[in-house]
Design an enzyme around this catalytic site. Structure first.
Site, PDB file in Angstrom:
ATOM      1  N   ARG A   1      16.523  -5.928 -23.894  1.00  0.00           N
ATOM      2  CA  ARG A   1      16.420  -4.857 -24.902  1.00  0.00           C
ATOM      3  C   ARG A   1      15.344  -3.844 -24.478  1.00  0.00           C
ATOM      4  O   ARG A   1      15.469  -2.649 -24.745  1.00  0.00           O
ATOM      5  CB  ARG A   1      16.118  -5.435 -26.281  1.00  0.00           C
ATOM      6  CG  ARG A   1      14.813  -6.203 -26.373  1.00  0.00           C
ATOM      7  CD  ARG A   1      14.483  -6.595 -27.799  1.00  0.00           C
ATOM      8  NE  ARG A   1      13.318  -7.462 -27.862  1.00  0.00           N
ATOM      9  CZ  ARG A   1      12.490  -7.521 -28.890  1.00  0.00           C
ATOM     10  NH1 ARG A   1      12.685  -6.745 -29.940  1.00  0.00           N
ATOM     11  NH2 ARG A   1      11.467  -8.350 -28.888  1.00  0.00           N
TER      12      ARG A   1
ATOM     13  N   GLU B   1      25.438   0.859 -40.539  1.00  0.00           N
ATOM     14  CA  GLU B   1      26.012   0.785 -39.191  1.00  0.00           C
ATOM     15  C   GLU B   1      27.413   1.370 -39.101  1.00  0.00           C
ATOM     16  O   GLU B   1      27.775   2.000 -38.095  1.00  0.00           O
ATOM     17  CB  GLU B   1      26.021  -0.675 -38.711  1.00  0.00           C
ATOM     18  CG  GLU B   1      24.652  -1.268 -38.474  1.00  0.00           C
ATOM     19  CD  GLU B   1      23.987  -1.792 -39.735  1.00  0.00           C
ATOM     20  OE1 GLU B   1      22.849  -2.299 -39.644  1.00  0.00           O
ATOM     21  OE2 GLU B   1      24.607  -1.705 -40.827  1.00  0.00           O
TER      22      GLU B   1
ATOM     23  N   PHE C   1      25.421  -6.605 -36.130  1.00  0.00           N
ATOM     24  CA  PHE C   1      25.763  -5.437 -36.945  1.00  0.00           C
ATOM     25  C   PHE C   1      26.634  -4.443 -36.172  1.00  0.00           C
ATOM     26  O   PHE C   1      27.567  -3.872 -36.729  1.00  0.00           O
ATOM     27  CB  PHE C   1      24.493  -4.739 -37.431  1.00  0.00           C
ATOM     28  CG  PHE C   1      23.523  -5.675 -38.101  1.00  0.00           C
ATOM     29  CD1 PHE C   1      23.971  -6.677 -38.951  1.00  0.00           C
ATOM     30  CD2 PHE C   1      22.165  -5.573 -37.871  1.00  0.00           C
ATOM     31  CE1 PHE C   1      23.090  -7.553 -39.562  1.00  0.00           C
ATOM     32  CE2 PHE C   1      21.265  -6.442 -38.476  1.00  0.00           C
ATOM     33  CZ  PHE C   1      21.724  -7.433 -39.334  1.00  0.00           C
TER      34      PHE C   1
ATOM     35  N   HIS D   1      19.701  -8.177 -29.401  1.00  0.00           N
ATOM     36  CA  HIS D   1      19.546  -9.404 -30.188  1.00  0.00           C
ATOM     37  C   HIS D   1      20.850 -10.198 -30.273  1.00  0.00           C
ATOM     38  O   HIS D   1      21.241 -10.684 -31.334  1.00  0.00           O
ATOM     39  CB  HIS D   1      19.033  -9.080 -31.590  1.00  0.00           C
ATOM     40  CG  HIS D   1      17.634  -8.550 -31.597  1.00  0.00           C
ATOM     41  ND1 HIS D   1      17.307  -7.332 -31.047  1.00  0.00           N
ATOM     42  CD2 HIS D   1      16.490  -9.079 -32.079  1.00  0.00           C
ATOM     43  CE1 HIS D   1      16.002  -7.121 -31.191  1.00  0.00           C
ATOM     44  NE2 HIS D   1      15.475  -8.169 -31.800  1.00  0.00           N
TER      45      HIS D   1
ATOM     46  N   ASP E   1      15.252 -15.469 -35.983  1.00  0.00           N
ATOM     47  CA  ASP E   1      16.018 -14.635 -36.902  1.00  0.00           C
ATOM     48  C   ASP E   1      17.151 -15.421 -37.565  1.00  0.00           C
ATOM     49  O   ASP E   1      17.711 -14.972 -38.562  1.00  0.00           O
ATOM     50  CB  ASP E   1      16.593 -13.417 -36.170  1.00  0.00           C
ATOM     51  CG  ASP E   1      15.525 -12.368 -35.894  1.00  0.00           C
ATOM     52  OD1 ASP E   1      14.385 -12.558 -36.353  1.00  0.00           O
ATOM     53  OD2 ASP E   1      15.827 -11.372 -35.224  1.00  0.00           O
TER      54      ASP E   1
ATOM     55  N   ARG F   1      16.965 -10.473 -26.919  1.00  0.00           N
ATOM     56  CA  ARG F   1      15.602 -10.372 -27.441  1.00  0.00           C
ATOM     57  C   ARG F   1      14.603 -11.112 -26.547  1.00  0.00           C
ATOM     58  O   ARG F   1      13.450 -10.702 -26.400  1.00  0.00           O
ATOM     59  CB  ARG F   1      15.563 -10.979 -28.845  1.00  0.00           C
ATOM     60  CG  ARG F   1      14.174 -11.024 -29.466  1.00  0.00           C
ATOM     61  CD  ARG F   1      14.181 -11.871 -30.725  1.00  0.00           C
ATOM     62  NE  ARG F   1      12.903 -11.837 -31.412  1.00  0.00           N
ATOM     63  CZ  ARG F   1      12.558 -12.675 -32.369  1.00  0.00           C
ATOM     64  NH1 ARG F   1      13.393 -13.619 -32.750  1.00  0.00           N
ATOM     65  NH2 ARG F   1      11.375 -12.586 -32.949  1.00  0.00           N
TER      66      ARG F   1
END
Length: 315
Positions: free
Chosen positions: A10, A58, A83, A109, A117, A167
Site C-alpha cells: 500500500r 464507494e 469496499f 488491505h 481489522d 497492509r
C-alpha cells in the site's frame, strides 16, 4: 547478515502514484475517506488539485471515476479491497466494466493480513469477483518493486485494471537488474523438476522461503510468480505443469475463484496435472496479528513446505 528490507505494497501504491503524477497531468486520484490507510494521502499532499475525497461512498466514487475517465482523465479510485471490490461491485461492473472505461482500482488491505481489522475487512473474495468482470485486468503484486511497476503498467494500459495491495510490510526481493514487469506474463523465480509452485502477492516471498526447506529435503521445486491473475500466463502455466507433472498454487485468498481456480482452468484445457491449492479454505478470517493469522491459516513458509512435501510424496 543484513536484515531483509520490508515494505507494505500500500506504501508502494502511494509512492508510485506521486511518481506517475509528476509525469502525467491527466492522472487523478479518488479515495473514500481512507487516504491515510490507502496511502493516497502522499498523492494528496503533492497534488491536492488532482485528489478527490468522495467520503464513505464507494459506489458513488466508482461512478465519479467512470465519469472522469470519459473526460480524458486517468482515475485511480482507492479504498480497502472489501469496499472497492465488495461494496462497490455493482458500480464497478456496470459503470466501469460494462462500458470498458479507463479506470484503475487501487484496492488496499486485501487478504487475511489485514490482521486486527478483523473478518469483515479481510477480503478473501476480491480476485474472484474482479476476475469475473469481462475485460478487467487483475494484478496482485508480490513486493514494493513489483507494486510500483504494476501501477505504472496499469496507467499505460487502456481499460479497467484492478490492483491488489496489502497492509502488512513484506520482503523486497525483486531488486535484481533483470527484473521486468509485464501484464499477463508470469516470472520464473527458480526452475525445478519435481513440482511447480505458482504463487501470488505476499505468498511469493513465503513460497521462496518454503522452497529452501524443500530443497534441503531433496525436492526440486519450480517457483513461478503469477502477478497477473487475469489475463493469466496460460502458456507458462501449461509448459511448467507439463514439465513437472505436479502443481501447487499459493494465495492469500479463498481457494475458490482466485489463482488456484485460474490455474486449474488452464490446466484442464491444456495440460492436465494433479493440483494442490493452498489458500483460505472456504472460511472467513478473524481478528489478530497478521503474522499469526498467516500461520494459523496455513499460509506461512513452514506450512507451505509441509503441505508441498506431503503432496509430492503422495505417489
Amino acid at each position: 547478515m543484513s536484515e531483509v528490507k520490508k515494505i507494505a505494497t500500500r506504501e508502494s501504491y502511494g509512492n508510485a502514484l506521486v511518481e506517475l503524477g509528476r509525469e502525467h497531468t491527466d492522472l487523478v486520484v479518488l479515495d473514500a475517506d481512507l487516504a491515510g490507510a490507502t496511502k493516497t494521502e502522499i498523492f494528496k499532499k503533492a497534488f491536492p488539485e488532482r485528489f478527490l475525497d468522495c467520503g464513505i461512498a464507494e459506489a458513488n466514487m466508482a461512478g465519479i471515476a467512470a465519469g472522469l475517465s470519459t473526460c480524458g482523465k486517468v482515475p485511480f479510485m482507492s479504498s480497502f479491497a472489501m469496499f472497492a471490490a465488495g461494496r462497490a461491485y455493482e458500480q464497478v461492473r456496470n459503470a466501469i466494466g460494462y462500458p470498458h472505461l479507463n479506470v484503475k482500482i487501487g484496492a488496499t488491505h486485501a487478504g487475511i493480513s489485514v490482521g486486527e481489522d478483523g473478518a469483515t475487512h479481510q477480503c478473501l473474495e476480491d480476485l474472484a469477483l474482479m476476475r469475473e468482470i469481462p475485460g478487467m485486468v487483475v494484478i496482485n503484486p508480490s513486493d514494493d518493486i513489483e507494486a510500483k511497476a504494476a501501477v505504472k503498467a496499469a496507467y499505460e494500459h487502456v481499460g479497467p485494471v484492478y490492483l491488489r495491495f496489502g497492509r502488512l510490510a513484506i520482503p523486497v526481493f525483486n531488486d535484481n537488474e533483470d527484473y521486468k514487469f509485464e501484464i499477463g506474463k508470469g516470472i520464473v523465480l527458480k526452475e525445478g523438476k519435481d513440482v511447480t509452485i505458482f504463487a501470488t502477492g505476499l505468498e511469493v516471498s513465503e513460497t521462496l522461503a518454503a522452497e529452501k526447506m524443500l530443497a534441503a529435503d531433496g525436492i526440486d521445486a519450480e517457483i513461478i510468480n503469477i502477478h497477473t491473475i487475469k489475463p493469466i500466463d496460460a502458456e507458462l502455466v501449461a509448459a511448467s505443469a507439463a514439465k513437472t507433472g505436479k502443481v501447487v498454487t499459493v494465495e492469500e485468498h479463498s481457494i475458490i475463484g482466485g489463482l488456484g481456480s485460474a490455474v486449474c482452468e488452464v490446466l484442464c484445457e491444456k495440460a492436465p496435472a494433479k493440483v494442490l491449492r493452498i489458500g483460505v479454505n472456504d472460511t472467513f478470517g478473524e481478528s489478530g496479528p497478521a503474522p499469526e493469522l498467516i500461520a494459523k491459516y496455513g499460509l506461512d513458509a513452514e506450512s507451505i513446505y509441509k503441505k508441498v512435501k506431503a503432496f509430492v510424496k503422495e505417489n
